[in-house]
Write a protein that holds these residues in place. Structure first.
Motif, short mmCIF file in Angstrom:
data_model
loop_
_atom_site.label_atom_id
_atom_site.label_comp_id
_atom_site.label_asym_id
_atom_site.label_seq_id
_atom_site.Cartn_x
_atom_site.Cartn_y
_atom_site.Cartn_z
N SER A 162 -4.20 2.35 -3.20
CA SER A 162 -5.14 1.70 -4.11
C SER A 162 -4.42 0.64 -4.94
O SER A 162 -4.94 -0.46 -5.15
N MET A 163 -3.24 0.98 -5.39
CA MET A 163 -2.49 0.03 -6.21
C MET A 163 -2.14 -1.23 -5.44
O MET A 163 -2.23 -2.33 -5.95
N LYS A 164 -1.75 -1.02 -4.20
CA LYS A 164 -1.38 -2.20 -3.39
C LYS A 164 -2.58 -3.10 -3.16
O LYS A 164 -2.44 -4.32 -3.12
N VAL A 165 -3.74 -2.51 -3.01
CA VAL A 165 -4.93 -3.34 -2.85
C VAL A 165 -5.20 -4.11 -4.14
O VAL A 165 -5.48 -5.31 -4.12
N VAL A 166 -5.05 -3.43 -5.27
CA VAL A 166 -5.28 -4.10 -6.55
C VAL A 166 -4.32 -5.27 -6.71
O VAL A 166 -4.65 -6.32 -7.25
N LEU A 167 -3.11 -5.12 -6.18
CA LEU A 167 -2.09 -6.17 -6.31
C LEU A 167 -2.21 -7.25 -5.25
O LEU A 167 -1.45 -8.22 -5.26
N GLY A 168 -3.11 -7.07 -4.31
CA GLY A 168 -3.23 -8.06 -3.25
C GLY A 168 -2.16 -7.93 -2.19
O GLY A 168 -1.99 -8.82 -1.36
N LEU A 169 -1.42 -6.84 -2.20
CA LEU A 169 -0.41 -6.64 -1.15
C LEU A 169 -1.09 -6.13 0.11
O LEU A 169 -0.54 -6.24 1.20
N MET A 170 -2.26 -5.57 -0.07
CA MET A 170 -3.04 -5.10 1.08
C MET A 170 -4.47 -5.57 0.88
O MET A 170 -4.89 -5.85 -0.24
N GLN A 171 -5.18 -5.65 1.99
CA GLN A 171 -6.57 -6.04 1.87
C GLN A 171 -7.48 -4.82 2.02
O GLN A 171 -7.18 -3.92 2.78
N ALA A 172 -8.55 -4.86 1.29
CA ALA A 172 -9.51 -3.76 1.38
C ALA A 172 -10.21 -3.83 2.72
O ALA A 172 -10.51 -4.92 3.22
N SER A 173 -10.45 -2.66 3.33
CA SER A 173 -11.26 -2.66 4.54
C SER A 173 -12.71 -2.86 4.15
O SER A 173 -13.48 -3.50 4.86
N LYS A 174 -13.07 -2.32 3.01
CA LYS A 174 -14.43 -2.48 2.46
C LYS A 174 -14.30 -2.45 0.95
O LYS A 174 -13.36 -1.89 0.42
N GLY A 175 -15.26 -3.03 0.29
CA GLY A 175 -15.23 -3.01 -1.16
C GLY A 175 -14.32 -4.09 -1.71
O GLY A 175 -13.85 -4.96 -0.98
N GLU A 176 -14.06 -4.01 -3.02
CA GLU A 176 -13.26 -5.06 -3.64
C GLU A 176 -12.46 -4.53 -4.80
O GLU A 176 -12.75 -3.45 -5.33
N ALA A 177 -11.45 -5.29 -5.16
CA ALA A 177 -10.67 -4.96 -6.35
C ALA A 177 -10.49 -6.24 -7.14
O ALA A 177 -10.25 -7.31 -6.56
#
Ligand SMILES: Nc1ncnc2c1ncn2[C@@H]1O[C@H](COP(=O)(O)OP(=O)(O)OP(=O)(O)O)[C@@H](O)[C@H]1O
Ligand SMILES: [Mg+2]
Lengths: 303, 278, 304
Positions: free
Chosen positions: A68-83
């Motif tokens: 979750s943290m990596k998605v929030v940081l933009g290091l990973m992309q969400a498969s669905k949803g947004e951060a």
């Protein structure tokens, strides 16, 4: 912030959100292997971190905290949803101007000294030389590494690396700091210091989003916590609310003799409506709840 | 889902690679042609050379170590020279010259080894061999050396050193003044041609049956170019030709030779560059 | 509650050269402190050994051999070094998760890749310059020794005219150290630059340094041998359809590294046509741009 605002009066303002972090229906699926097997690491997760608060995400290993943290940081992309970070999409590079990140088990360039590491990251944030120099000294003192400033990180202990990582996360004076297991591998004294530091940062108005599986630490510093398990949010709320269980009473005894305990047990048995739920050495209530959630899940029960 | 995305990306990358490959191919081909024409890039060695190479030499050559392999082989060939393994030496030099056809020094070396050393060896130091065999091998080495030199000249049309070495074979080994003169003539005007070739061309032309008139005209032109050219051999040669061609006496040159200290003739076993033939 | 709107509003240029430079500098420091430059010592040793070649040949030939071997080795070291150092960088950042901390700063992925590439190119450039100076020094030294020897030998018995002596010296100088050799070094640099960017491209796929190094070297060797080997191979296989197609596919997919070997001719003393060298620069730039774009395509949404 106002004085900074005055320096850039011409810039088109971004609509700022009172939410430092906003995660909406986030799902992250990893495909593993060639045959298209996949792991759902985060499953329809939603939560918010308000500006200025300390938010803790807790959950057992593999529950999706780091993801979750990596998605929030933009290091990973969400498969669905947004951060979102301060209303900006997490992929937006501007969000990173105000975000500091300490990854779990941080590892930096071994060949750089502590001071050089901070300077390197400061330069990446576009900091000016003089400012950077001052900030480096300030942070090294803050994390208690002045004495090791000139030593290469190759010779740092795990706790020292954790501290330099924290300093690195703070280098550009971020408004949001994301800490992935900030006290992992740090001795009790060091971890106490880190917790004090977190509280100090909060007093300075910095938003903190941290995760841990070490409950007593979260308990002490967090304003709000979310309990995550198997990628789903199980409970969320202010700490006091979460840990209060009205119909239970905890008793902590000192120097209780076996005879006394026997007597108490007799008394409890005599009472019709009372049941001894648990007996043993005291544990934090948060931990108890944590185990309850996890245990229920593992028994096949539903939350 | 993500697996599909991964694949789509891979496909895109592949597409990019192919597009770039197709776009650059004509440009690169043109560039290669120009580079080869400018002699900056070597044309690929022939397959016979590649076939003859040892496994490691082949790998090295293909791996961009062409010069290094050539140098290694030429050092190796020096061992064959010591052992008088002329055929092995020649085989190695064929490969070397194929690897670096533009390096005239390789050609010069091999022509020298085969045309001068190998021939001398069969002529004088192979007494265990029957005379007939020795003569046959002598002829064989001579013609191989000539062939090598001609190949080298084809690759390096402006090379004076290869021609000089070739002329040496004709002159010293085959005692063939006509061909010697022909090669010297080709050298005139080439960069790196020693000054004495201007005279030598005339001297050997003079000894070539049927070319006396041409030689006489050439030598007389040299003679008239000034005192500087009035060397003893020039007088001797002109005198010979005057006799042969029956030049009327009034037109003959004066017999008094110039008073010049006799410059010792360079011994024939010294090559340009000062190598002494053992 | 303070709002970080000012920092949020800071301009975010598409490409910050400052960031690229910071990463390039970091890479340079890293490679220096990893003691990668020690390989230069090995090269220095080799050059000295080459310089002491004692071949029973003429000075001109000996010089030309020394020159060929030392410049050939230089070329080899340059591309090998480019591969190894590049391959050590990105997969290592990935393995060590240093990349997390870098990319969680306001750093674009393109800036990161460019920074790494520039860092490697600077290091290769420095190494080539040092190697060139070493070779230059050694060759000039040998050249002067030879010239002195030849002069002494030729002048001793007065058998040779001044012109003959001058010709002989000129012959030696022709095979000695000449300024055009600098272009040969540039040729090696271009080759190393192309293989570096190809290695970066590979390391965006790969997860380990070793894998990247092996594949890069393989690609380099194939790209190098392709032109030479294909005709040989076609000949060997009697021009089979399969081989023909394979040769075509390889030609399209793999960079033509042999084209960048034009230092060979320069070392042999050929004239350098600057327009052609300029075109080679353009081609190199083309390779760098295309492979960086492809790397970015892979790297842009890569997750670690
Ligand atoms: N890159 C990845 N590829 C495949 N699966 C992954 C990847 N990263 C994480 N996962 C999986 O996603 C799940 C969540 O992992 P995550 O690292 O977020 O857990 P965590 O809560 O941080 O655990 P811990 O407390 O051990 O750090 C795990 O099952 C993990 O195996
Ligand atoms: Mg984790």
């Amino acid at each position: 912030m106002s004085e900074v605002l005055e320096k850039n009066p011409t810039e088109e303002p971004v609509e700022t959100s009172p939410l430092a972090v906003e995660v909406n229906n986030l799902t992250k699926v990893f495909s593993t292997g060639i045959r298209g097997d996949h792991v759902v690491a985060v499953d329809n997760l939603s939560f918010e971190v308000k500006a200025g608060e300390v938010y803790g995400l807790i959950g057992p290993n593999g529950s999706g905290k780091s993801t979750s943290m990596k998605v929030v940081l933009g290091l990973m992309q969400a498969s669905k949803g947004e951060a979102k970070v301060f209303g900006l999409d997490s992929g937006d590079i501007r969000a990173r101007n105000v975000t500091g990140f300490l990854p779990e088990n941080p590892y930096f360039y071994k060949h750089l000294s502590g001071a050089e590491t901070l300077q390197f990251y400061g330069k990446l944030c576009g900091m000016k030389r003089k400012d950077l120099k001052e900030r480096t000294a300030e942070l090294l003192e803050m994390v208690g590494l002045e004495h090791a400033a000139k030593r290469r990180l190759g010779g740092y202990s795990k706790g020292m690396l954790q501290r330099i990582g924290l300093a690195q996360a703070l280098i550009q004076r971020p408004k949001l700091v994301i800490l992935d297991e900030p006290t992992a591998g740090v001795d009790p004294v060091g971890s106490r210091e880190i917790r004090d530091l977190i509280l100090k940062l909060r007093d300075d108005g910095i938003t903190i989003f941290l995760c841990s599986h070490l409950l007593e630490q979260v308990q002490e510093v967090c304003d709000r916590v979310g309990i995550i398990f198997e990628g789903r949010m199980r409970r969320e709320g202010p700490l006091d609310e979460l840990i209060a269980i009205e119909n239970q009473t905890a008793m902590t005894l000192e120097n209780a003799s076996p005879e006394l305990l026997e007597k108490i047990n007799e008394l409890i048995k005599a009472e019709e409506s009372t049941k001894l739920v648990e007996q043993g050495h005291p544990r934090t209530t948060l931990e108890r709840m944590f185990i309850k959630i996890v245990g229920r899940k593992q028994d096949g029960g539903k939350s | 889902m993500s697996f599909f995305r991964q694949n789509r990306k891979l496909l895109l990358v592949l597409l990019g690679l192919v597009a770039f490959g197709v776009l650059r191919a004509p440009w690169e081909n043109r560039l290669r042609e120009q580079l080869v024409k400018q002699r900056l890039l070597l044309p690929p060695p022939g397959h016979t050379a590649l076939q003859q190479m040892s496994q490691s030499a082949l790998m090295g050559t293909l791996g961009g170590l062409r010069s290094l392999v050539a140098t290694y082989l030429s050092l190796d060939a020096f061992g064959d020279f010591g052992e008088k393994n002329w055929d092995e030496l020649q085989r190695k030099y064929r490969i070397i010259c194929n690897l670096e056809p533009r390096d005239e020094t390789h050609w010069v070396s091999v022509v020298w080894h085969i045309g001068i050393n190998a021939t001398a060896h069969v002529q004088y130091y192979s007494e265990e061999m029957p005379k007939y065999e020795r003569e046959r091998r002598f002829q064989q080495y001579c013609s191989e050396a000539i062939k090598l030199a001609e190949d080298g000249i084809k690759q390096n049309p402006k090379s004076a050193p290869i021609r000089l070495q070739l002329a040496e074979v004709y002159r010293e080994k085959l005692k063939d003044p006509c061909n010697t003169a022909r090669v010297y003539k080709d050298m005139l005007g080439l960069e790196g041609t020693p000054g004495y070739i201007t005279r030598f061309y005339g001297y050997f032309l003079a000894d070539c049956p049927g070319k006396e008139k041409e030689a006489y005209a050439y030598l007389m032109r040299l003679f008239q170019m000034g005192e500087k050219h009035h060397l003893p051999t020039l007088f001797v040669k002109i005198k010979e030709l005057e006799e042969k061609l029956n030049v009327p006496f009034p037109r003959r040159i004066k017999t008094d030779e110039p008073e010049r200290p006799d410059k010792p003739k360079k011994p024939s076993n010294v090559l340009p560059g000062g190598i002494v033939v053992p | 509650m303070s709002q970080p709107s000012a920092s949020l509003n800071r301009k975010a240029p598409l490409l910050s050269l400052r960031t690229v430079w910071t990463i390039a500098r970091g890479t340079l420091t890293q490679l220096i402190r990893m003691r990668t430059f020690y390989f230069l010592l090995a090269f220095a040793g080799l050059v000295v050994a080459i310089g002491n070649f004692n071949i029973p040949e003429t000075p001109a030939k000996e010089l030309s051999m020394i020159k060929k071997v030392s410049f050939g080795t230089m070329d080899l070291f340059a591309w090998l070094f480019a591969i190894v150092s590049t391959a050590l960088l990105i997969p290592r950042d990935l393995e060590d998760r240093t990349l997390y901390t870098i990319l969680s700063k306001p750093v674009r992925r393109v800036e990161y890749l460019l920074g790494k590439l520039f860092g490697v190119l600077i290091v290769v450039g420095i190494s080539l310059t040092v190697m060139y100076l070493l070779c230059g020094f050694m060759i000039s030294f040998r050249e002067s020794v030879y010239i002195a020897e030849e002069l002494a030998a030729m002048e001793k018995d007065g058998r040779y005219s001044n012109k003959e002596i001058r010709d002989q010296i000129a012959l030696i100088s022709k095979h000695g150290m000449r300024p055009e050799l600098g272009i040969a070094v540039i040729a090696s640099f271009l080759k190393a630059a192309v293989i570096a960017v190809v290695t970066i491209f590979l390391s965006t796929f790969a997860s380990s340094s070793l894998f990247t190094i092996i594949i890069s070297i393989l690609i380099f060797l194939i790209g190098h041998a392709h032109n030479m080997a294909s005709s040989f191979w076609l000949h060997q296989s009697d021009g089979s359809m399969f081989v023909q197609q394979l040769v075509k596919v390889v030609k399209i997919l793999i960079p033509d590294f042999q084209l960048f070997s034009f230092s060979e001719g320069i070392v042999l003393g050929e004239v350098v046509p600057y327009a052609l060298v300029g075109q080679m620069f353009l081609l190199t730039a083309g390779y760098i741009i295309v492979f960086l774009l492809l790397s970015l395509l892979v790297f842009a949404d890569k997750e670690f």
